[in-house]
Scaffold this motif. Structure first.
Motif, PDB file in Angstrom:
ATOM      1  N   TYR A 139       0.154  72.010 -34.074  1.00 16.52           N
ATOM      2  CA  TYR A 139      -0.141  70.657 -34.548  1.00 16.52           C
ATOM      3  C   TYR A 139      -1.596  70.510 -34.975  1.00 16.52           C
ATOM      4  O   TYR A 139      -1.936  69.658 -35.815  1.00 16.52           O
ATOM      5  CB  TYR A 139       0.166  69.634 -33.444  1.00 16.52           C
ATOM      6  N   HIS A 140      -2.479  71.327 -34.356  1.00 17.00           N
ATOM      7  CA  HIS A 140      -3.910  71.172 -34.616  1.00 17.00           C
ATOM      8  C   HIS A 140      -4.255  71.404 -36.083  1.00 17.00           C
ATOM      9  O   HIS A 140      -5.254  70.853 -36.578  1.00 17.00           O
ATOM     10  CB  HIS A 140      -4.726  72.119 -33.735  1.00 17.00           C
ATOM     11  N   TRP A 141      -3.444  72.196 -36.804  1.00 18.00           N
ATOM     12  CA  TRP A 141      -3.688  72.373 -38.232  1.00 18.00           C
ATOM     13  C   TRP A 141      -3.697  71.022 -38.945  1.00 18.00           C
ATOM     14  O   TRP A 141      -4.486  70.805 -39.867  1.00 18.00           O
ATOM     15  CB  TRP A 141      -2.601  73.261 -38.848  1.00 18.00           C
ATOM     16  N   PHE A 142      -2.826  70.135 -38.526  1.00 15.66           N
ATOM     17  CA  PHE A 142      -2.624  68.870 -39.238  1.00 15.66           C
ATOM     18  C   PHE A 142      -3.473  67.745 -38.648  1.00 15.66           C
ATOM     19  O   PHE A 142      -3.827  66.803 -39.362  1.00 15.66           O
ATOM     20  CB  PHE A 142      -1.137  68.544 -39.242  1.00 15.66           C
ATOM     21  N   PHE A 143      -3.842  67.858 -37.390  1.00 15.49           N
ATOM     22  CA  PHE A 143      -4.782  66.921 -36.785  1.00 15.49           C
ATOM     23  C   PHE A 143      -6.189  67.159 -37.312  1.00 15.49           C
ATOM     24  O   PHE A 143      -6.860  66.244 -37.799  1.00 15.49           O
ATOM     25  CB  PHE A 143      -4.744  67.067 -35.263  1.00 15.49           C
ATOM     26  N   LEU A 144      -6.658  68.405 -37.247  1.00 13.27           N
ATOM     27  CA  LEU A 144      -8.012  68.712 -37.674  1.00 13.27           C
ATOM     28  C   LEU A 144      -8.218  68.483 -39.172  1.00 13.27           C
ATOM     29  O   LEU A 144      -9.337  68.214 -39.614  1.00 13.27           O
ATOM     30  CB  LEU A 144      -8.359  70.162 -37.334  1.00 13.27           C
ATOM     31  N   GLN A 146      -7.080  66.032 -40.948  1.00 11.16           N
ATOM     32  CA  GLN A 146      -7.099  64.623 -41.336  1.00 11.16           C
ATOM     33  C   GLN A 146      -8.470  64.245 -41.887  1.00 11.16           C
ATOM     34  O   GLN A 146      -9.487  64.875 -41.566  1.00 11.16           O
ATOM     35  CB  GLN A 146      -6.748  63.742 -40.141  1.00 11.16           C
ATOM     36  N   PRO A 147      -8.540  63.205 -42.732  1.00  9.07           N
ATOM     37  CA  PRO A 147      -9.822  62.838 -43.338  1.00  9.07           C
ATOM     38  C   PRO A 147     -10.888  62.513 -42.292  1.00  9.07           C
ATOM     39  O   PRO A 147     -10.592  61.917 -41.251  1.00  9.07           O
ATOM     40  CB  PRO A 147      -9.479  61.598 -44.182  1.00  9.07           C
ATOM     41  N   ALA A 148     -12.116  62.910 -42.606  1.00 12.92           N
ATOM     42  CA  ALA A 148     -13.254  62.576 -41.731  1.00 12.92           C
ATOM     43  C   ALA A 148     -13.467  61.059 -41.744  1.00 12.92           C
ATOM     44  O   ALA A 148     -13.194  60.392 -42.745  1.00 12.92           O
ATOM     45  CB  ALA A 148     -14.497  63.304 -42.221  1.00 12.92           C
ATOM     46  N   PRO A 149     -13.953  60.522 -40.630  1.00 14.93           N
ATOM     47  CA  PRO A 149     -14.378  61.196 -39.403  1.00 14.93           C
ATOM     48  C   PRO A 149     -13.358  61.083 -38.270  1.00 14.93           C
ATOM     49  O   PRO A 149     -13.733  61.203 -37.103  1.00 14.93           O
ATOM     50  CB  PRO A 149     -15.650  60.435 -39.049  1.00 14.93           C
ATOM     51  N   MET A 199     -15.485  72.991 -38.034  1.00 16.51           N
ATOM     52  CA  MET A 199     -14.143  73.467 -37.719  1.00 16.51           C
ATOM     53  C   MET A 199     -13.081  72.588 -38.365  1.00 16.51           C
ATOM     54  O   MET A 199     -12.066  73.100 -38.858  1.00 16.51           O
ATOM     55  CB  MET A 199     -13.964  73.549 -36.201  1.00 16.51           C
ATOM     56  N   CYS A 200     -13.294  71.277 -38.381  1.00 17.85           N
ATOM     57  CA  CYS A 200     -12.344  70.401 -39.069  1.00 17.85           C
ATOM     58  C   CYS A 200     -12.293  70.730 -40.557  1.00 17.85           C
ATOM     59  O   CYS A 200     -11.213  70.782 -41.161  1.00 17.85           O
ATOM     60  CB  CYS A 200     -12.734  68.936 -38.859  1.00 17.85           C
TER      61      CYS A 200
END
Length: 283
Positions: A139-144, A146-149, A199-200
């Motif tokens: 899931y972290h692929w799609f969480f990280l 996401q648009p900043a911030p 990293m994001c």
């Protein structure tokens, strides 16, 4: 730690040993320190270079998402090795480092003598054929991405809790399985807001840039010898036939499972060292 300015940014690295050069690249959410338990078995026969990827550790962290493609990361590391006097070298990568090495083998085949990819399937394959099982585990692929911030602010509330959940979330690990000294180095790095942003941006670039770049190269093969290692008890091994995903992409490939989950270089360094050393000795 040493540092060189190459490809428009400062890249942090360590170098030790003597013999043919081997570049070792870490993954998320770690730094080049992850290789510390493995280096002693290699440096007796090889010159070992461990570098931080752009956005990670002590390497510079560019501002734009487009600057975080694996193509850019690969160019950084090839330039570093050339600056160190190694126009050709072996390359070993785990996680994001492995994706960087994959792109390196495609973009700079003249530089790469052999590659070792640890616990990944091809980026395009993972995203193009995404399953419920993989989406839940990764899931972290799609969480990280996401648009900043948004993700940055969420993570900054408790970086240790978030990133340690990543270390334990992909199979067969407990926090006690990680070297406390290395954990402290990881924590120091990932507590930095600029590293969190970097990293994001790495994960944003995977979706926004790398997917399209990889789509253009689906028919290209890795022409140097390749070793595919994977965590025998990890999320990727449960979801994929990992060697099978690479077989058609390599002209000369071998594969092996290492006890443990995704972070087997940390949790099974002896087995990992043995597999790398045997492969490098043969090639």
């Amino acid at each position: 730690m040493a540092e060189l300015h190459v490809n428009g940014l400062n890249v942090a690295y360590d170098i030790s040993g003597d013999g043919p050069p081997v570049l070792m690249l870490h993954g998320f959410p770690q730094t080049r320190a992850m290789w510390d338990p493995i280096v002693p078995s290699l440096e007796q026969r090889f010159t070992v270079v461990r570098a931080d990827l752009r956005g990670y550790g002590a390497t510079d962290k560019p501002a734009e998402v487009s600057e975080y493609s694996f193509r850019a990361m690969a160019a950084d590391q090839v330039a570093l090795m050339q600056e160190l006097g190694f126009p050709q070298f072996h390359a070993v990568g785990h996680d994001r480092g492995a994706r960087t090495v994959h792109r390196m083998a495609l973009d700079h085949p003249q530089a790469v003598l052999s590659i070792c990819l640890m616990d990944i399937v091809p980026t395009h394959l993972l995203l193009d054929q995404l399953t419920q099982q993989v989406a839940r585990a990764y899931y972290h692929w799609f969480f990280l991405s996401q648009p900043a911030p948004f993700p940055e602010r969420m993570i900054q509330a408790d970086p240790d809790h978030y990133f340690e959940s990543c270390l334990l979330g992909w199979g067969a690990s407990q926090i006690r399985d990680f070297d406390p000294r290395l954990l402290e180095q990881y924590r120091t790095a990932w507590r930095d807001p600029e590293t969190i942003r970097g990293m994001c941006n790495d994960y944003r670039a995977a979706l926004d840039v790398d997917f399209d770049l990889d789509a253009q190269d689906l028919d290209r093969q890795i022409t140097c010898p390749a070793l595919i290692l994977y965590g025998a008890d990890g999320a990727m091994a449960r979801a994929f036939d990992i060697p099978g995903t690479w077989r058609a992409r390599c002209t000369d490939m071998r594969a092996a499972g290492i006890p443990g989950g995704h972070f087997f270089p940390d949790t099974a360094p002896k087995e990992t060292s043995k597999a790398i050393l045997e492969f490098l000795s043969e090639t």
